[in-house]
Write an enzyme that holds these catalytic residues in place. Structure first.
Site, PDB file in Angstrom:
ATOM      1  N   HIS A  92       0.851  -1.204   0.000  1.00 44.41           N
ATOM      2  CA  HIS A  92       0.000   0.000   0.000  1.00 44.41           C
ATOM      3  C   HIS A  92       0.876   1.238   0.000  1.00 44.41           C
ATOM      4  O   HIS A  92       2.101   1.153   0.147  1.00 44.41           O
ATOM      5  CB  HIS A  92      -0.981  -0.022   1.174  1.00 44.41           C
ATOM      6  CG  HIS A  92      -0.361   0.103   2.541  1.00 44.41           C
ATOM      7  ND1 HIS A  92       0.567  -0.789   3.037  1.00 44.41           N
ATOM      8  CD2 HIS A  92      -0.542   1.025   3.529  1.00 44.41           C
ATOM      9  CE1 HIS A  92       0.902  -0.435   4.277  1.00 44.41           C
ATOM     10  NE2 HIS A  92       0.265   0.669   4.588  1.00 44.41           N
ATOM     11  N   HIS A 150       1.268   3.909   2.001  1.00 47.94           N
ATOM     12  CA  HIS A 150       1.765   4.687   3.130  1.00 47.94           C
ATOM     13  C   HIS A 150       3.291   4.667   3.057  1.00 47.94           C
ATOM     14  O   HIS A 150       3.907   3.642   2.733  1.00 47.94           O
ATOM     15  CB  HIS A 150       1.269   4.118   4.467  1.00 47.94           C
ATOM     16  CG  HIS A 150      -0.148   4.524   4.785  1.00 47.94           C
ATOM     17  ND1 HIS A 150      -1.002   3.755   5.531  1.00 47.94           N
ATOM     18  CD2 HIS A 150      -0.842   5.653   4.449  1.00 47.94           C
ATOM     19  CE1 HIS A 150      -2.173   4.381   5.643  1.00 47.94           C
ATOM     20  NE2 HIS A 150      -2.097   5.529   4.989  1.00 47.94           N
ATOM     21  N   ASP A 173       5.838   4.473   4.914  1.00 48.14           N
ATOM     22  CA  ASP A 173       6.734   3.517   5.582  1.00 48.14           C
ATOM     23  C   ASP A 173       6.802   2.177   4.853  1.00 48.14           C
ATOM     24  O   ASP A 173       7.580   1.307   5.238  1.00 48.14           O
ATOM     25  CB  ASP A 173       6.330   3.326   7.055  1.00 48.14           C
ATOM     26  CG  ASP A 173       4.878   2.913   7.246  1.00 48.14           C
ATOM     27  OD1 ASP A 173       4.030   3.290   6.413  1.00 48.14           O
ATOM     28  OD2 ASP A 173       4.588   2.209   8.233  1.00 48.14           O
ATOM     29  N   HIS A 174       6.012   2.026   3.790  1.00 47.66           N
ATOM     30  CA  HIS A 174       6.040   0.779   3.015  1.00 47.66           C
ATOM     31  C   HIS A 174       6.598   0.925   1.602  1.00 47.66           C
ATOM     32  O   HIS A 174       6.782  -0.064   0.918  1.00 47.66           O
ATOM     33  CB  HIS A 174       4.638   0.154   2.967  1.00 47.66           C
ATOM     34  CG  HIS A 174       4.204  -0.356   4.301  1.00 47.66           C
ATOM     35  ND1 HIS A 174       4.239  -1.687   4.649  1.00 47.66           N
ATOM     36  CD2 HIS A 174       3.792   0.304   5.415  1.00 47.66           C
ATOM     37  CE1 HIS A 174       3.833  -1.826   5.908  1.00 47.66           C
ATOM     38  NE2 HIS A 174       3.556  -0.631   6.391  1.00 47.66           N
ATOM     39  N   HIS A 191      -7.401  -1.774   5.667  1.00 42.73           N
ATOM     40  CA  HIS A 191      -6.585  -0.692   6.192  1.00 42.73           C
ATOM     41  C   HIS A 191      -7.242   0.627   5.816  1.00 42.73           C
ATOM     42  O   HIS A 191      -8.284   0.641   5.167  1.00 42.73           O
ATOM     43  CB  HIS A 191      -5.153  -0.815   5.630  1.00 42.73           C
ATOM     44  CG  HIS A 191      -4.148  -0.039   6.411  1.00 42.73           C
ATOM     45  ND1 HIS A 191      -4.082  -0.026   7.778  1.00 42.73           N
ATOM     46  CD2 HIS A 191      -3.132   0.781   6.008  1.00 42.73           C
ATOM     47  CE1 HIS A 191      -3.106   0.760   8.171  1.00 42.73           C
ATOM     48  NE2 HIS A 191      -2.511   1.269   7.113  1.00 42.73           N
ATOM     49  N   ASP A 198      -0.425  -3.655   6.033  1.00 41.93           N
ATOM     50  CA  ASP A 198      -1.055  -3.309   7.289  1.00 41.93           C
ATOM     51  C   ASP A 198      -2.527  -3.710   7.227  1.00 41.93           C
ATOM     52  O   ASP A 198      -3.179  -3.601   6.196  1.00 41.93           O
ATOM     53  CB  ASP A 198      -0.992  -1.807   7.502  1.00 41.93           C
ATOM     54  CG  ASP A 198       0.425  -1.291   7.694  1.00 41.93           C
ATOM     55  OD1 ASP A 198       1.377  -2.094   7.761  1.00 41.93           O
ATOM     56  OD2 ASP A 198       0.599  -0.066   7.742  1.00 41.93           O
ATOM     57  N   HIS A 258       5.977  -4.690  12.197  1.00 43.16           N
ATOM     58  CA  HIS A 258       5.324  -3.379  12.082  1.00 43.16           C
ATOM     59  C   HIS A 258       5.127  -2.763  13.460  1.00 43.16           C
ATOM     60  O   HIS A 258       4.072  -2.272  13.839  1.00 43.16           O
ATOM     61  CB  HIS A 258       3.973  -3.515  11.346  1.00 43.16           C
ATOM     62  CG  HIS A 258       3.514  -2.216  10.758  1.00 43.16           C
ATOM     63  ND1 HIS A 258       2.570  -1.423  11.345  1.00 43.16           N
ATOM     64  CD2 HIS A 258       3.917  -1.538   9.655  1.00 43.16           C
ATOM     65  CE1 HIS A 258       2.366  -0.334  10.614  1.00 43.16           C
ATOM     66  NE2 HIS A 258       3.180  -0.382   9.574  1.00 43.16           N
TER      67      HIS A 258
END
Lengths: 304, 304
Positions: free
Chosen positions: B62, B64, B66-67, B142, B211, B269
């Site tokens: 996805h 976001h 941090d990914h 999510h 997530d 995570h």
């Protein structure tokens, strides 16, 4: 009052030899500003004890990844930390669009406002007129639109002679600090300025020029700055490669520094092909003796 | 034949406590694939001795930061390294647009083709049918569209009994490996399969779920996988926060693992609020004993 340049990274293209992409934090008086923000800059800030929420202004020279791919992560972390203070961001056409696209797909509205100013790039412009500093762009010649930055402290007030302060009222002090004489009510000289003051401390200056090919047009702009960061990506035996990729050799960086009569030269934006940087340093020093390597973790201070 | 999961990072939101954002590299037989690519992933690959040019497939769960904020830098470095081999990239709506926008403003055409496949996200789909593995998506719940990934080795051939190989011709071997008997020209039994073969080695499987909020709908998909990575962002005393941010607690990750009867559970995570991860591990282990922390630098191997 501080004027420090903290080097967080100065490697070109891909990270190599333990060296990170370009980013610098300037601490000028009580301001903290950033120039460029390569990948992992937020990690480098943590490593060197620099606090993200202190940053007020970020300047991005151009949109090659090694100069800005850490920006989105830094903006995001400041958001997650609940930052409320506005951030002033300066960069080329496209930067704002890229940020907006990330935020759209992350379905995120930042916790703080960003005031974005798009840089023209084709001529020098005053982009920040702050009570303490000014920032002007330096048009550079690169494969894509790219600007350097000239940061100057504003003129400072004259300093009072400590032993004579007790004779003065606040109003007198304000007049004397401006460099004027104090007159009495009849317009006669009461306090002669030079009897009560020492010269102001000097206004320091820093210029950042990366990425660019050798370009003498920048010399009038960076003339006599205290500290010049100029890319020196290659050794001069790679001049052809430097020219074809719109970069500068260490020797050429030294020539610019010498012609502009700067105080000190920092070279950076090192090519991956150089594991050892000493030869780049020596090459630049042949043209301009007071040269240093802008290696990450180093802090360069301009004295008052 | 290897089946390894290399953890390059497993921290959520902002990097903290020396922990990096999410990324994993899977080495399955002679393939090397990546799931998620947080900022500084290329540096983590170098740190752990994984070669970028070996990567053939990258899966992004996805958008976001941090990914996936390390992806553009990784793609760029592979370009600078002169990669020619096609890269297969899978991710949600928007990923391709973000990459194209970066390339446009960098005025860069990558040295290798990217074959991009957009993920639907609302139902499980087979997105890769490779001679050695299959990859299916796992719809997750999510705040924005997000998918997990189920990676399965394809069924393997039966193994020949070494002491009997000398009796066989190549054609016989191929038939026996498929699990069939070899017949003579008249159609009579010549070599009975079980006399010459041992069972095939098992086909291993790995599921990545991050997530997501707690969602039992994924259980049929991850049922009896050998290894399940499931986010366990918070301790269960933060259930409310987990629910409002569409995340899972360590306890809930353990419950999913137990209900799906997986071989081993990895939790990751991790929220920044936990400097020490042991309490998260212990909480998950109460629900599912064979749980480990997906800490960066660790390699989890599924045996044949």
């Amino acid at each position: 009052m501080s004027f420090e340049v903290h080097i967080l990274g100065s490697n070109s293209a891909a990270p190599a030899h333990g060296r990170h992409h370009t980013s610098q934090v300037l601490r000028i008086q009580d301001m903290q500003i950033m120039i460029d923000c390569g990948e992992a800059t937020q990690l480098q800030m943590k490593r060197y004890g620099l606090r993200k929420n202190r940053l007020s202004h970020i300047f991005i020279s151009h949109l090659h990844g090694d100069h800005f791919l850490g920006l989105m992560g830094l903006l995001s972390t400041m958001h997650l930390n609940g930052r409320k203070t506005a951030l002033y961001l300066y960069g080329p056409v496209g930067l704002s669009e890229i940020i907006q696209l990330h935020l759209k797909y992350a379905n995120t509205r930042l916790s703080y406002p960003i005031h974005f100013q798009e840089l023209k790039g084709d001529q020098s412009e005053l982009i920040l007129d702050h009570p303490k500093i000014t920032v002007q762009t330096i048009p550079l010649q690169h494969r894509i639109p790219c600007t350097g930055f000239l940061i100057k402290e504003k003129p400072k007030p004259k300093r009072l002679k400590k032993e004579r302060v007790s004779e003065l009222r606040v109003r007198d002090i304000n007049i004397l600090k401006k460099g004027e004489d104090v007159l009495d009510e009849s317009g006669n000289l009461k306090f002669k300025n030079t009897d009560y003051t020492l010269p102001a401390k000097k206004s320091r200056s820093y210029a950042y020029c990366s990425d660019t090919k050798y370009n003498e047009d920048i010399i009038p702009l960076v003339k006599e700055v205290d500290l010049l960061y100029h890319e020196g990506t290659f050794l001069h035996d790679n001049l052809e490669r430097a020219e074809s990729t719109f970069h500068t050799t260490a020797k050429q960086a030294g020539i610019i520094a010498q012609k502009a009569n700067v105080g000190q030269l920092l070279i950076g934006h090192f090519s991956n092909r150089y594991k050892e940087l000493q030869p780049l340093l020596e090459e630049a020093q042949k043209e301009f003796a007071n040269t240093a390597l802008a290696e990450e973790g180093k802090v360069f201070t301009i004295e008052e």
